[in-house]
Design an enzyme around this catalytic site. Structure first.
Site, PDB file in Angstrom:
ATOM      1  CB  SER A 185      -7.249  47.463   1.038  1.00  0.00           C
ATOM      2  OG  SER A 185      -6.715  47.505  -0.257  1.00  0.00           O
ATOM      3  CG  HIS A 208      -7.889  43.120   2.427  1.00  0.00           C
ATOM      4  ND1 HIS A 208      -7.896  42.346   1.285  1.00  0.00           N
ATOM      5  CD2 HIS A 208      -7.328  44.294   2.058  1.00  0.00           C
ATOM      6  CE1 HIS A 208      -7.353  43.021   0.283  1.00  0.00           C
ATOM      7  NE2 HIS A 208      -7.002  44.208   0.732  1.00  0.00           N
TER       8      HIS A 208
END
Length: 523
Positions: A293, A344
């Protein structure tokens, strides 16, 4: 009407916008040209038409058609709002009443306002109209050449120059968008798939111990010196859905970034973003985590850098889709449990700084070099600060969940005494933590304090009925105390809950063996 003068007049206006003011040519025809000024906000679009309209109705129909075309271009440009002009180059106006048909119109749910303008080849009328309607565009006074032959040659020259400039600009944009070919992204996806298969073959990709063994981001071990986990975690995924979502997103975004930046730059961006995301996760998130991610959001960051460098091309091609996907992914990060938001956000920042450090192909100016060095220095300082902060935080405090995870790992290795202080410290912060109470009950059993262990296990099974290991240990205590009926019920519950476990193992066999022994004792 002199058609040569009329055409010459039309092409001189096109030359002014396309070559002198450097508007982007959206479409080029012999009697119609669409131009865009991407340096202003809202974006400006001009349609210039070589037209002879005798009647107002014909003019009205053409304006209706133009409105549809403006709407189509508005959608293609991918911007929020546009302005523009629909310019008719006429030698004479329609013979009947036509002024009302020239009212401005709106497009795109009123996100764009378009003016209708009529320019006449009559010199005085032309100068008067341009002063009133196009006063900021600097259109020169209209002056026909001495002969038709000279004007025809000038028309050909303008047409070729505009065409050549348009083709050159399109070629340059294609070279920017497709600088590299997506090769490395396939190797990365294959490596991620291989590691998922390895996890599944060694206990399962959702099994915590397996994830730790194969390199998941796990703060206690990173603090002990296993810094390579910040890197290795990028290749592991927790469950098939996690793999599928990250793999699909990475394929589309990674391919776009590799085409824009080239394979070598893409690799640098990918790993710098992934490591930065892991560093943010290490600094602010105690939980075990894994996945690509951070690198995935690094691709978002690289595309945003491209958007800053070439905003017009960005919004005309990838921009709106990238921004929508970014917003959706961040939104999901806040509503879906278990998502590492730190990774993220860190990946996004890291990817942007990495893209600024390596720069896009053909960025060669000295000012860009300075920006590149500044971005690299910023990346290093921020990453080092995050790692230092994470080390201090992880080394100085114990989160109950992390205490349970680390203590359970030590239990699996048989290091009960090393786990004992972790369990105690975790229970000081959360005295009803189910995992920690289960582990403490096990320690109580080792210390011969069965009564204390029984109380804890009864609480654990009341809070989490699916905890089959707790049911089994409770059955052991009942059995040792001679409470055969209670032991029988507890071991049956252990078998029932164990069979519903996603990853049943040899423990179920132990449960059944104990059940048989209890039944034999009853008979």
């Amino acid at each position: 009407m002199d058609t040569v003068v009329h055409r010459y007049f039309f092409w001189k206006i096109v030359e002014h916008y396309a070559l002198k003011k450097q508007f982007r040519v959206l479409a080029l025809y012999n009697t119609q040209v669409w131009l865009e000024d991407d340096t202003v906000k809202p974006r400006r679009v001009i349609r210039i038409v070589l037209s002879e309209v005798d009647w107002a109705n014909r003019l009205k129909r053409d304006i209706g058609h133009a409105k549809q075309q403006f709407n189509t271009i508005y959608k293609q440009l991918g911007v929020w709002e546009i302005q523009g002009e629909n310019v008719y180059v006429m030698s004479l106006p329609p013979v009947d009443s036509w002024e009302e048909t020239m009212e401005p119109f709106t497009i795109g749910n009123r996100k764009g306002k378009i003016r209708n303008i009529a320019l006449h080849t009559d010199t005085d009328t032309y100068n008067e109209i341009t002063e009133q309607t196009l006063e900021n565009d600097g259109l020169p006074p209209f002056e026909p050449l001495d002969s038709h032959e000279a004007m025809e040659q000038e028309i050909l020259r303008i047409h070729e120059n505009v065409k050549r400039t348009t083709v050159g600009r399109q070629t340059k944009e294609r070279q920017t968008l497709f600088f590299g070919k997506p090769r490395v992204i396939y190797a990365l996806l294959i490596s991620i798939l291989i590691m998922y298969s390895v996890l599944e073959a060694n206990g399962g990709s959702t099994n915590i111990e397996t994830l730790i063994d194969f390199g998941a981001k796990y703060n206690p071990l990173i603090v002990e010196g296993e810094w390579w986990r910040l890197f290795s975690a990028m290749f592991l995924h927790i469950g098939f859905f996690h793999l599928l979502m990250n793999g699909m997103a990475l394929y589309f975004l990674g391919s776009a970034v590799e085409q824009l930046f080239g394979s070598i730059r893409f690799l640098v961006i990918y790993f710098m973003a992934g490591l930065f995301g892991s560093a943010v996760s290490f600094a602010f998130t105690d939980s075990l985590s894994a996945g690509a991610s951070g690198a995935l959001f690094g691709c978002f960051g690289a595309l945003l850098y491209f958007g800053i460098k070439q905003p017009s091309l960005f919004f005309r091609t990838l921009g709106r889709s990238v921004i929508v996907l970014l917003i959706i992914n961040f939104f999901l990060g806040f509503i879906v449990p278990g998502i590492d938001i730190g990774a993220h956000g860190g990946g996004l920042v890291g990817g942007f700084l990495a893209a600024a450090a390596v720069r896009m192909p053909k960025e060669t100016r000295k000012t860009n070099v300075l920006w590149s060095l500044s971005a690299l220095a910023g990346y290093i300082v921020l990453a080092a600060s995050l790692l230092f902060f994470g080390y201090q935080s992880a080394a100085g405090t114990v989160n109950p969940d992390m205490a349970a995870l680390e203590a359970n790992r030590l239990f699996q290795q048989g290091n009960w005494e090393e786990a004992r202080p972790l369990v105690a410290e975790g229970l000081e912060q959360d005295s009803e933590h189910v995992e920690l109470l289960f582990l403490q009950a096990y320690l109580d059993m080792q210390d011969g304090e069965d009564k204390a262990a029984q109380e804890k296990l009864e609480f654990v099974t009341s809070e989490n009925r699916h905890f089959h290991q707790a049911w089994f240990n409770l059955a052991l205590i009942y059995w040792q105390q001679g409470e055969i009926e209670q032991a029988q019920k507890a071991v049956e519950e252990a078998i029932k809950q164990g069979e519903q476990d996603e990853h049943p193992d040899v423990e179920i066999d132990r449960y059944r063996e104990m059940q048989e022994e209890i039944e034999q004792q009853q008979h």
